[in-house]
Structure formats: structure tokens, C-alpha cells
Motif scaffolding. Structure first.
Motif, PDB file in Angstrom:
ATOM      1  N   LEU A  35      -2.496 -40.258  -3.830  1.00 48.73           N
ATOM      2  CA  LEU A  35      -1.741 -38.901  -4.188  1.00 48.73           C
ATOM      3  C   LEU A  35      -0.454 -38.606  -3.373  1.00 48.73           C
ATOM      4  CD1 LEU A  35      -4.900 -36.578  -4.376  1.00 48.73           C
ATOM      5  CD2 LEU A  35      -3.385 -37.290  -6.115  1.00 48.73           C
ATOM      6  N   LYS A  36      -0.543 -39.207  -1.789  1.00 48.19           N
ATOM      7  CA  LYS A  36       0.627 -38.911  -1.399  1.00 48.19           C
ATOM      8  C   LYS A  36       1.755 -40.059  -1.760  1.00 48.19           C
ATOM      9  CE  LYS A  36       2.337 -39.645   3.510  1.00 48.19           C
ATOM     10  NZ  LYS A  36       1.771 -39.937   4.938  1.00 48.19           N
ATOM     11  N   ALA A  37       1.496 -41.186  -2.344  1.00 48.28           N
ATOM     12  CA  ALA A  37       2.422 -42.035  -2.711  1.00 48.28           C
ATOM     13  C   ALA A  37       3.008 -41.555  -4.094  1.00 48.28           C
ATOM     14  CB  ALA A  37       1.758 -43.451  -2.971  1.00 48.28           C
ATOM     15  N   ALA A  38       2.131 -40.978  -4.972  1.00 46.75           N
ATOM     16  CA  ALA A  38       2.367 -40.467  -6.170  1.00 46.75           C
ATOM     17  C   ALA A  38       3.570 -39.256  -6.028  1.00 46.75           C
ATOM     18  CB  ALA A  38       1.202 -39.994  -6.795  1.00 46.75           C
TER      19      ALA A  38
ATOM     20  N   THR B 201      -7.800 -31.370  -5.167  1.00 44.03           N
ATOM     21  CA  THR B 201      -8.945 -32.023  -4.232  1.00 44.03           C
ATOM     22  C   THR B 201      -9.460 -33.398  -5.016  1.00 44.03           C
ATOM     23  OG1 THR B 201     -11.101 -31.258  -3.476  1.00 44.03           O
ATOM     24  CG2 THR B 201     -10.616 -30.756  -5.462  1.00 44.03           C
ATOM     25  N   SER B 202     -10.451 -34.118  -3.964  1.00 46.19           N
ATOM     26  CA  SER B 202     -11.017 -35.257  -4.661  1.00 46.19           C
ATOM     27  C   SER B 202     -12.598 -34.908  -4.477  1.00 46.19           C
ATOM     28  CB  SER B 202     -10.367 -36.365  -3.585  1.00 46.19           C
ATOM     29  OG  SER B 202     -10.616 -36.080  -2.428  1.00 46.19           O
TER      30      SER B 202
ATOM     31  N   PRO C 215      -4.402 -23.964 -11.994  1.00 49.89           N
ATOM     32  CA  PRO C 215      -5.830 -24.811 -12.339  1.00 49.89           C
ATOM     33  C   PRO C 215      -5.932 -25.867 -11.348  1.00 49.89           C
ATOM     34  CG  PRO C 215      -4.447 -24.361 -14.410  1.00 49.89           C
ATOM     35  CD  PRO C 215      -3.583 -23.887 -13.483  1.00 49.89           C
ATOM     36  N   PRO C 216      -6.902 -26.097 -10.751  1.00 52.38           N
ATOM     37  CA  PRO C 216      -7.046 -27.108  -9.699  1.00 52.38           C
ATOM     38  C   PRO C 216      -6.784 -28.525 -10.335  1.00 52.38           C
ATOM     39  CG  PRO C 216      -9.021 -25.796  -9.637  1.00 52.38           C
ATOM     40  CD  PRO C 216      -8.192 -25.648 -10.921  1.00 52.38           C
ATOM     41  N   PHE C 217      -6.073 -29.424  -9.560  1.00 46.94           N
ATOM     42  CA  PHE C 217      -6.059 -30.648 -10.003  1.00 46.94           C
ATOM     43  C   PHE C 217      -7.174 -31.505  -9.152  1.00 46.94           C
ATOM     44  CE2 PHE C 217      -4.856 -35.105  -9.507  1.00 46.94           C
ATOM     45  CZ  PHE C 217      -4.296 -35.370 -10.557  1.00 46.94           C
ATOM     46  N   VAL C 218      -7.960 -32.285 -10.001  1.00 46.65           N
ATOM     47  CA  VAL C 218      -9.195 -32.929  -9.201  1.00 46.65           C
ATOM     48  C   VAL C 218      -9.142 -34.311  -9.565  1.00 46.65           C
ATOM     49  CG1 VAL C 218     -11.724 -33.016  -9.020  1.00 46.65           C
ATOM     50  CG2 VAL C 218     -10.333 -30.791  -9.870  1.00 46.65           C
ATOM     51  N   LEU C 219      -9.122 -35.208  -8.500  1.00 45.61           N
ATOM     52  CA  LEU C 219      -9.072 -36.611  -8.649  1.00 45.61           C
ATOM     53  C   LEU C 219     -10.623 -36.975  -8.345  1.00 45.61           C
ATOM     54  CD1 LEU C 219      -7.203 -38.997  -9.215  1.00 45.61           C
ATOM     55  CD2 LEU C 219      -7.090 -39.336  -6.689  1.00 45.61           C
TER      56      LEU C 219
ATOM     57  N   TYR D  10      -0.929 -35.633 -12.406  1.00 48.18           N
ATOM     58  CA  TYR D  10      -0.514 -35.334 -10.978  1.00 48.18           C
ATOM     59  C   TYR D  10       0.697 -34.743 -10.919  1.00 48.18           C
ATOM     60  CZ  TYR D  10      -0.331 -35.344  -5.690  1.00 48.18           C
ATOM     61  OH  TYR D  10       0.195 -34.951  -4.582  1.00 48.18           O
ATOM     62  N   GLN D  11       1.950 -35.730 -11.332  1.00 52.24           N
ATOM     63  CA  GLN D  11       3.143 -35.238 -11.152  1.00 52.24           C
ATOM     64  C   GLN D  11       3.501 -34.053 -12.058  1.00 52.24           C
ATOM     65  OE1 GLN D  11       5.787 -38.747 -11.293  1.00 52.24           O
ATOM     66  NE2 GLN D  11       5.158 -39.521  -9.481  1.00 52.24           N
TER      67      GLN D  11
END
Length: 225
Positions: free
Chosen positions: A21-24, A100-101, A139-143, A161-162
Motif C-alpha cells: 500500500l505504501k509503494a502504491a 485496513t488489512s 467506505p473502508p478500503f480493505v486489503l 486503492y489509487q
């Protein structure tokens, strides 16, 4: 729209999900780590970012159905009484989201699944905070199960994500499509030379299709239900 991410992972360096996620994260979006302990300098910096941003996300792994302790400490420190008094009505209009993941399939986070509750239900305290401050809760983004994802699934997660970071809330088909076209165009120089003509023709045709779809949508009667 100025967006910022506050990441509260207790061991970010070893997390494949959150390193992904950080890299993206687009270079235009500040990615701020939440240390433990917090220093006065970090607290002040994060408060300034909250003042300046239009949208912010708090990122963390979901451990035992809750955020890591440093996230709670961060909220307590950053949303101190003196800061809240100066912010006042400035919270209104800002957007707040959670990234979150989880280590299990999303299908397990629902009634009848092994976890029994949805991610949205587990994150209700954050929604309550946003509502109390009159912010818009995103809305939450969930990985989910990133470590088991195929390369294609990871690419799809990157795009989603982006989009979640940069597009307006509830972006419609035309906005999402044009966003994707812009991203592709930025990488045009990396495409094979013999593919460029096909790519340009595809983009031109796609733009026409988007225009026609938006015209049709505007002409259709709105469903009152």
C-alpha cells in the motif's frame, strides 16, 4: 483535493500488505507513519496536516477486531482539547476514511461467515467519530489476504486503492474511466512502439463511448426509489 494518509502499523517494515500500500500511494499523497511513542513535533505536524487536508485516511491492520494501540493513542494525542477548539467547524466538509488489512477472505466478514460481522460493523467507532465531527465518512478500503493474491489480483487492488485515494466519493463510470485513461497515458512512453497507434485509437474510441454513455444517462428518467 489534498489527501493524506496516517499509517499506524506497529511493524510496517515487515508487512507485505502495508508495504504494498505504501509503494502504491501516489507521490502527491503524503504518507505519514504514526510512531510510538508520539513526540510533540510529530503531533504538531500531523495536526497541521489535518488542518490543511480535504481528505485523510487512517491506515492499520485489523488485529483482534480493532486497531493497534498506537492508533488510539494517536487520536487521543492529535485530537487534544486545544486543537479541537481551534478546529471547530473546520471539520465539516472534510472526508475521513479507513484503510485496513485482514488475513481472512472478505466473504468471512458477514453474517453467516466465520467472523460473523462485516468490516463496516467492526469499524463503527471511526464512523461515529466522523459523524460527531460532521465529516463525511468514506467506505473502508480493505486489503484481504494480500500474501495469497496473484499478480493480477494485486494489480487490481492497486488500481482500486489509487482510485479510493484520488477520486471523488461516489465517482461515476465516466470519472473512473477518464481517471484510468489518464493513468495509462502517463505510462505511454513505456508501451511498445508498434502498440501506440492501437492504444491511441482505443483511447479515442473509449472517450466517445464515455460521452455517449453520459448523454444517455442524463436523458434517462431518474428512478425515485
Amino acid at each position: 483535493m489534498q489527501t493524506v494518509i496516517f499509517c499506524g502499523h506497529p511493524d510496517l517494515a515487515t508487512s507485505s500488505s502495508h508495504q504494498f500500500l505504501k509503494a502504491a500511494t501516489p507521490k502527491t499523497v503524503p504518507f505519514e507513519e504514526i510512531p510510538d511513542p508520539l513526540t510533540p513535533e510529530i503531533i504538531h505536524k500531523h495536526q497541521q496536516l489535518l488542518r490543511q487536508c480535504d481528505r485523510f485516511f487512517v491506515q492499520f491492520p485489523l488485529y483482534w477486531y480493532q486497531a493497534p494501540g498506537r492508533v488510539s493513542k494517536w487520536f487521543e494525542a492529535v485530537l487534544a482539547d486545544d486543537f479541537m477548539r481551534t478546529m471547530g467547524h473546520h471539520w465539516q466538509g472534510k472526508e475521513m476514511g479507513i484503510i485496513t488489512s485482514v488475513g481472512m477472505p472478505l466473504s468471512e466478514y458477514q453474517a453467516g461467515g466465520s467472523q460473523g460481522y462485516s468490516i463496516s460493523e467492526l469499524l463503527k467507532p471511526f464512523q461515529a467519530l466522523a459523524t460527531n465531527l460532521k465529516m463525511t465518512y468514506l467506505p473502508p478500503f480493505v486489503l484481504a489476504q494480500h500474501q495469497y493474491a496473484t499478480e493480477l489480483e494485486q494489480r487490481r487492488s492497486l488500481v482500486k486503492y489509487q482510485m479510493a485515494l484520488t477520486l471523488p466519493r461516489g465517482a461515476h463510470f465516466g470519472e473512473r474511466s477518464r481517471w484510468l485513461m489518464t493513468q495509462l497515458a502517463e505510462h505511454r512512453e513505456h508501451f511498445p512502439a508498434d502498440f501506440l497507434a492501437t492504444f491511441d485509437a482505443f483511447c479515442a474510441n473509449w472517450e466517445t463511448e464515455i460521452d455517449e454513455w453520459e448523454t444517455l444517462q442524463a436523458e434517462l428518467p431518474h428512478n425515485p426509489w
